[in-house]
Design a protein around this motif. Structure first.
Motif, PDB file in Angstrom:
ATOM      1  N   THR A  19      15.412   8.027  -5.557  1.00 42.57           N
ATOM      2  CA  THR A  19      15.783   8.411  -4.202  1.00 42.57           C
ATOM      3  C   THR A  19      16.895   7.541  -3.658  1.00 42.57           C
ATOM      4  OG1 THR A  19      13.548   9.205  -3.778  1.00 42.57           O
ATOM      5  CG2 THR A  19      14.898   8.736  -1.855  1.00 42.57           C
ATOM      6  N   GLU A  20      16.822   6.216  -3.875  1.00 37.81           N
ATOM      7  CA  GLU A  20      17.805   5.308  -3.299  1.00 37.81           C
ATOM      8  C   GLU A  20      18.828   4.854  -4.323  1.00 37.81           C
ATOM      9  OE1 GLU A  20      13.818   4.878  -1.446  1.00 37.81           O
ATOM     10  OE2 GLU A  20      14.587   4.750  -3.477  1.00 37.81           O
ATOM     11  N   VAL A  48       4.612  12.348   8.774  1.00 39.77           N
ATOM     12  CA  VAL A  48       5.432  11.512   9.669  1.00 39.77           C
ATOM     13  C   VAL A  48       6.920  11.698   9.393  1.00 39.77           C
ATOM     14  CG1 VAL A  48       3.716   9.740  10.224  1.00 39.77           C
ATOM     15  CG2 VAL A  48       5.034   9.551   8.097  1.00 39.77           C
ATOM     16  N   GLY A  49       7.275  12.875   8.914  1.00 42.08           N
ATOM     17  CA  GLY A  49       8.690  13.148   8.685  1.00 42.08           C
ATOM     18  C   GLY A  49       9.497  13.066   9.960  1.00 42.08           C
ATOM     19  N   HIS A  50       8.869  13.370  11.096  1.00 41.49           N
ATOM     20  CA  HIS A  50       9.576  13.302  12.376  1.00 41.49           C
ATOM     21  C   HIS A  50       9.908  11.861  12.768  1.00 41.49           C
ATOM     22  CE1 HIS A  50       5.363  12.615  13.344  1.00 41.49           C
ATOM     23  NE2 HIS A  50       5.712  12.184  14.552  1.00 41.49           N
ATOM     24  N   LEU A  51       9.222  10.894  12.143  1.00 39.88           N
ATOM     25  CA  LEU A  51       9.474   9.490  12.448  1.00 39.88           C
ATOM     26  C   LEU A  51      10.461   8.848  11.481  1.00 39.88           C
ATOM     27  CD1 LEU A  51       5.845   8.252  13.225  1.00 39.88           C
ATOM     28  CD2 LEU A  51       7.588   9.016  14.843  1.00 39.88           C
ATOM     29  N   PHE A  52      10.352   9.186  10.207  1.00 46.72           N
ATOM     30  CA  PHE A  52      11.136   8.499   9.182  1.00 46.72           C
ATOM     31  C   PHE A  52      12.199   9.368   8.520  1.00 46.72           C
ATOM     32  CE2 PHE A  52       6.876   6.357   9.004  1.00 46.72           C
ATOM     33  CZ  PHE A  52       7.279   5.213   9.678  1.00 46.72           C
ATOM     34  N   GLY A  53      12.279  10.640   8.905  1.00 44.06           N
ATOM     35  CA  GLY A  53      13.343  11.496   8.393  1.00 44.06           C
ATOM     36  C   GLY A  53      13.059  12.065   7.012  1.00 44.06           C
ATOM     37  N   THR A  54      14.041  12.806   6.511  1.00 48.31           N
ATOM     38  CA  THR A  54      13.938  13.472   5.209  1.00 48.31           C
ATOM     39  C   THR A  54      14.645  12.646   4.146  1.00 48.31           C
ATOM     40  OG1 THR A  54      13.875  15.649   6.245  1.00 48.31           O
ATOM     41  CG2 THR A  54      14.489  15.568   3.920  1.00 48.31           C
ATOM     42  N   ASN A  55      14.033  12.554   2.981  1.00 47.61           N
ATOM     43  CA  ASN A  55      14.621  11.842   1.849  1.00 47.61           C
ATOM     44  C   ASN A  55      15.026  12.852   0.778  1.00 47.61           C
ATOM     45  OD1 ASN A  55      13.851   8.753   2.353  1.00 47.61           O
ATOM     46  ND2 ASN A  55      12.159  10.041   3.018  1.00 47.61           N
ATOM     47  N   ILE A  77       1.397   3.380  14.850  1.00 44.63           N
ATOM     48  CA  ILE A  77       1.325   2.885  13.473  1.00 44.63           C
ATOM     49  C   ILE A  77       1.426   1.361  13.455  1.00 44.63           C
ATOM     50  CG2 ILE A  77       2.481   2.869  11.218  1.00 44.63           C
ATOM     51  CD1 ILE A  77       3.443   5.730  11.853  1.00 44.63           C
ATOM     52  N   ALA A  78       2.353   0.819  14.262  1.00 44.73           N
ATOM     53  CA  ALA A  78       2.592  -0.625  14.271  1.00 44.73           C
ATOM     54  C   ALA A  78       1.420  -1.417  14.827  1.00 44.73           C
ATOM     55  CB  ALA A  78       3.861  -0.928  15.065  1.00 44.73           C
ATOM     56  N   ALA A  79       0.466  -0.744  15.428  1.00 44.02           N
ATOM     57  CA  ALA A  79      -0.716  -1.435  15.946  1.00 44.02           C
ATOM     58  C   ALA A  79      -1.670  -1.854  14.826  1.00 44.02           C
ATOM     59  CB  ALA A  79      -1.445  -0.539  16.950  1.00 44.02           C
ATOM     60  N   TYR A  80      -1.417  -1.381  13.612  1.00 40.02           N
ATOM     61  CA  TYR A  80      -2.280  -1.696  12.470  1.00 40.02           C
ATOM     62  C   TYR A  80      -1.461  -2.393  11.381  1.00 40.02           C
ATOM     63  CZ  TYR A  80      -5.366   1.745  14.658  1.00 40.02           C
ATOM     64  OH  TYR A  80      -6.154   2.432  15.542  1.00 40.02           O
ATOM     65  N   PRO A  81      -2.114  -3.192  10.532  1.00 43.27           N
ATOM     66  CA  PRO A  81      -1.407  -3.714   9.352  1.00 43.27           C
ATOM     67  C   PRO A  81      -0.892  -2.553   8.507  1.00 43.27           C
ATOM     68  CG  PRO A  81      -3.518  -4.823   9.641  1.00 43.27           C
ATOM     69  CD  PRO A  81      -3.505  -3.655  10.601  1.00 43.27           C
ATOM     70  N   VAL A  82       0.310  -2.711   7.968  1.00 49.41           N
ATOM     71  CA  VAL A  82       0.950  -1.634   7.206  1.00 49.41           C
ATOM     72  C   VAL A  82       1.013  -2.009   5.730  1.00 49.41           C
ATOM     73  CG1 VAL A  82       3.105  -0.347   6.831  1.00 49.41           C
ATOM     74  CG2 VAL A  82       2.287  -0.801   9.163  1.00 49.41           C
ATOM     75  N   ILE A  83       0.698  -1.045   4.870  1.00 52.60           N
ATOM     76  CA  ILE A  83       0.798  -1.199   3.417  1.00 52.60           C
ATOM     77  C   ILE A  83       1.774  -0.140   2.935  1.00 52.60           C
ATOM     78  CG2 ILE A  83      -0.475  -1.220   1.231  1.00 52.60           C
ATOM     79  CD1 ILE A  83      -3.037  -1.683   2.928  1.00 52.60           C
ATOM     80  N   THR A  84       2.867  -0.561   2.336  1.00 54.97           N
ATOM     81  CA  THR A  84       3.878   0.423   1.939  1.00 54.97           C
ATOM     82  C   THR A  84       4.669  -0.082   0.728  1.00 54.97           C
ATOM     83  OG1 THR A  84       5.616   1.883   2.781  1.00 54.97           O
ATOM     84  CG2 THR A  84       5.692  -0.424   3.497  1.00 54.97           C
ATOM     85  N   TYR A  85       5.784   0.576   0.476  1.00 57.08           N
ATOM     86  CA  TYR A  85       6.568   0.306  -0.726  1.00 57.08           C
ATOM     87  C   TYR A  85       7.377  -0.982  -0.616  1.00 57.08           C
ATOM     88  CZ  TYR A  85       5.602   5.185  -1.923  1.00 57.08           C
ATOM     89  OH  TYR A  85       4.984   6.373  -2.217  1.00 57.08           O
ATOM     90  N   ASP A  86       7.671  -1.537  -1.771  1.00 61.40           N
ATOM     91  CA  ASP A  86       8.625  -2.633  -1.879  1.00 61.40           C
ATOM     92  C   ASP A  86       9.979  -2.169  -1.334  1.00 61.40           C
ATOM     93  OD1 ASP A  86       9.424  -5.294  -3.407  1.00 61.40           O
ATOM     94  OD2 ASP A  86      10.926  -3.790  -3.907  1.00 61.40           O
ATOM     95  N   SER A  87      10.778  -3.110  -0.874  1.00 60.34           N
ATOM     96  CA  SER A  87      12.030  -2.768  -0.187  1.00 60.34           C
ATOM     97  C   SER A  87      13.016  -1.993  -1.048  1.00 60.34           C
ATOM     98  CB  SER A  87      12.705  -4.047   0.325  1.00 60.34           C
ATOM     99  OG  SER A  87      12.969  -4.925  -0.745  1.00 60.34           O
ATOM    100  N   ALA A  88      12.876  -2.027  -2.372  1.00 57.81           N
ATOM    101  CA  ALA A  88      13.826  -1.337  -3.252  1.00 57.81           C
ATOM    102  C   ALA A  88      13.415   0.102  -3.545  1.00 57.81           C
ATOM    103  CB  ALA A  88      13.971  -2.100  -4.571  1.00 57.81           C
ATOM    104  N   PHE A  89      12.257   0.534  -3.048  1.00 56.00           N
ATOM    105  CA  PHE A  89      11.694   1.800  -3.511  1.00 56.00           C
ATOM    106  C   PHE A  89      11.473   2.814  -2.396  1.00 56.00           C
ATOM    107  CE2 PHE A  89      10.617  -1.115  -6.851  1.00 56.00           C
ATOM    108  CZ  PHE A  89      10.616  -0.369  -8.013  1.00 56.00           C
ATOM    109  N   THR A  90      11.550   4.064  -2.815  1.00 54.41           N
ATOM    110  CA  THR A  90      10.997   5.245  -2.161  1.00 54.41           C
ATOM    111  C   THR A  90      11.192   5.298  -0.658  1.00 54.41           C
ATOM    112  OG1 THR A  90       9.302   5.013  -3.880  1.00 54.41           O
ATOM    113  CG2 THR A  90       9.020   6.819  -2.346  1.00 54.41           C
ATOM    114  N   GLY A  91      12.452   5.216  -0.247  1.00 53.28           N
ATOM    115  CA  GLY A  91      12.777   5.420   1.153  1.00 53.28           C
ATOM    116  C   GLY A  91      12.375   4.297   2.081  1.00 53.28           C
TER     117      GLY A  91
END
Length: 313
Positions: free
Chosen positions: A149-150, A261-268, A189-203
């Motif tokens: 993707t990136e 949450v596409g309305h928040l982070f957009g389309t990849n 969303i920011a009110a909770y701890p977030v678990i997501t991708y490493d900075s090099a990956f998947t949007g």
């Protein structure tokens, strides 16, 4: 001047100017590599490499120009070899795909299955890495194409085409408070701890950008390259996950719920990339067409020839 000399120059650069490593990679001796390069320099009347004693440290200005020509010549030679191989065996050979974990795990299985049924004699290999790594694999002829993707969209030396669009989702345990929200917001969303991708990956860059625009600094509890890892820790109720929509399977992920949450982070847009000027075997075109039915061989060839068509999904 001969092809061995050109190979030695190219490999010396690829091996960070270590003639010992270049010789090892080409199954020859270090003195032989050194002698061949010196003879080429004498024939051309220039120094290709900067030297400190007996060691080479980099390229001279004319050396950089020589390297460009060497790369073009060797690429044409590789293309000639591929033509011979393809016409000798139209439906067999090796095919290496460099991709990210998300693509290999969620986007490619059905495509790979269809491809192997169509070309059972082709030896298919999947190599995983981050977008920068897989782009390098294609540029160094370690892979036939890259899917990510990136990063690959702007990588010099690659021809990239869009395959498909996707959006992120938030994954939470069953009965999580966010499931009560009719229109989830970044603040929620920011009110909770977030678990997501490493900075090099998947949007991930789009995720970070969306929060930054709202002056929000989410508590990133854990980063991973693998959506399965993210979902595992979400199941343990350690935080909310943000993953690619394709990585959620309602049957397999029965303990989780997905929130679009596409309305928040957009389309990849996931893209396929091949080396500029490379010769593609017929079954590589077929694989790309299976991966992205919006593309066909004619469109791919136009892009390979440098035509500036826009290929929007």
């Amino acid at each position: 001047m001969n092809l061995h000399q050109l190979r030695f120059v190219r490999e010396a650069v690829r091996q960070n100017f270590s003639l010992t490593e270049a010789a090892r990679a080409l199954f020859t001796s270090q003195p032989g590599v050194s002698k061949a390069i010196i003879e080429l320099e004498e024939e051309l009347g220039i120094d290709i490499f900067l030297r400190h004693g007996k060691r080479i440290r980099g390229l001279t200005e004319p050396g950089r120009a020589v390297l460009k020509s060497v790369e073009l010549i060797m690429q044409e030679i590789d293309g000639l070899k591929q033509i011979g191989k393809e016409f000798a065996a139209q439906d067999s050979g090796g095919f290496t795909i460099a991709t990210t974990h998300t693509q290999a795990r969620y986007a490619l299985p059905k495509v790979v299955q269809a491809f192997t049924q169509k070309y059972p004699k082709v030896r298919l290999s999947l190599i995983q890495g981050n977008p920068r790594q897989i782009a390098e694999m294609v540029l160094k002829d370690q892979a036939d194409l890259a899917i990510a993707t990136e990063a690959i969209a702007t990588q010099d030396g690659l021809v990239t085409l869009p395959c498909y669009q996707w959006e992120h989702i938030v994954v939470v345990p069953q009965e999580h408070p966010l499931l009560k929200s009719d229109d989830i917001t970044l603040e929620e969303i920011a009110a909770y701890p977030v678990i997501t991708y490493d900075s090099a990956f998947t949007g991930r860059n789009k995720i970070d950008h969306a929060f930054a625009l709202r002056n929000l600094k989410p508590d990133i509890l854990l980063e991973a390259i693998d959506a399965d890892v993210i979902k595992t820790y979400v199941e343990l109720n350690m935080g909310v996950g943000i993953i690619a929509g394709m990585a959620f399977d309602p049957e397999r992920d029965r303990n989780l719920r997905a929130i679009p949450v596409g309305h928040l982070f957009g389309t990849n847009v996931s893209r396929v990339a091949v080396k500029q000027g490379a010769y593609l075997r017929s079954y590589v075109y077929t694989f790309i067409e299976l991966l992205a039915p919006v593309l066909n061989r004619k469109m791919i060839e136009r892009a390979m020839n440098g035509e500036k068509d826009h290929y929007d999904l």
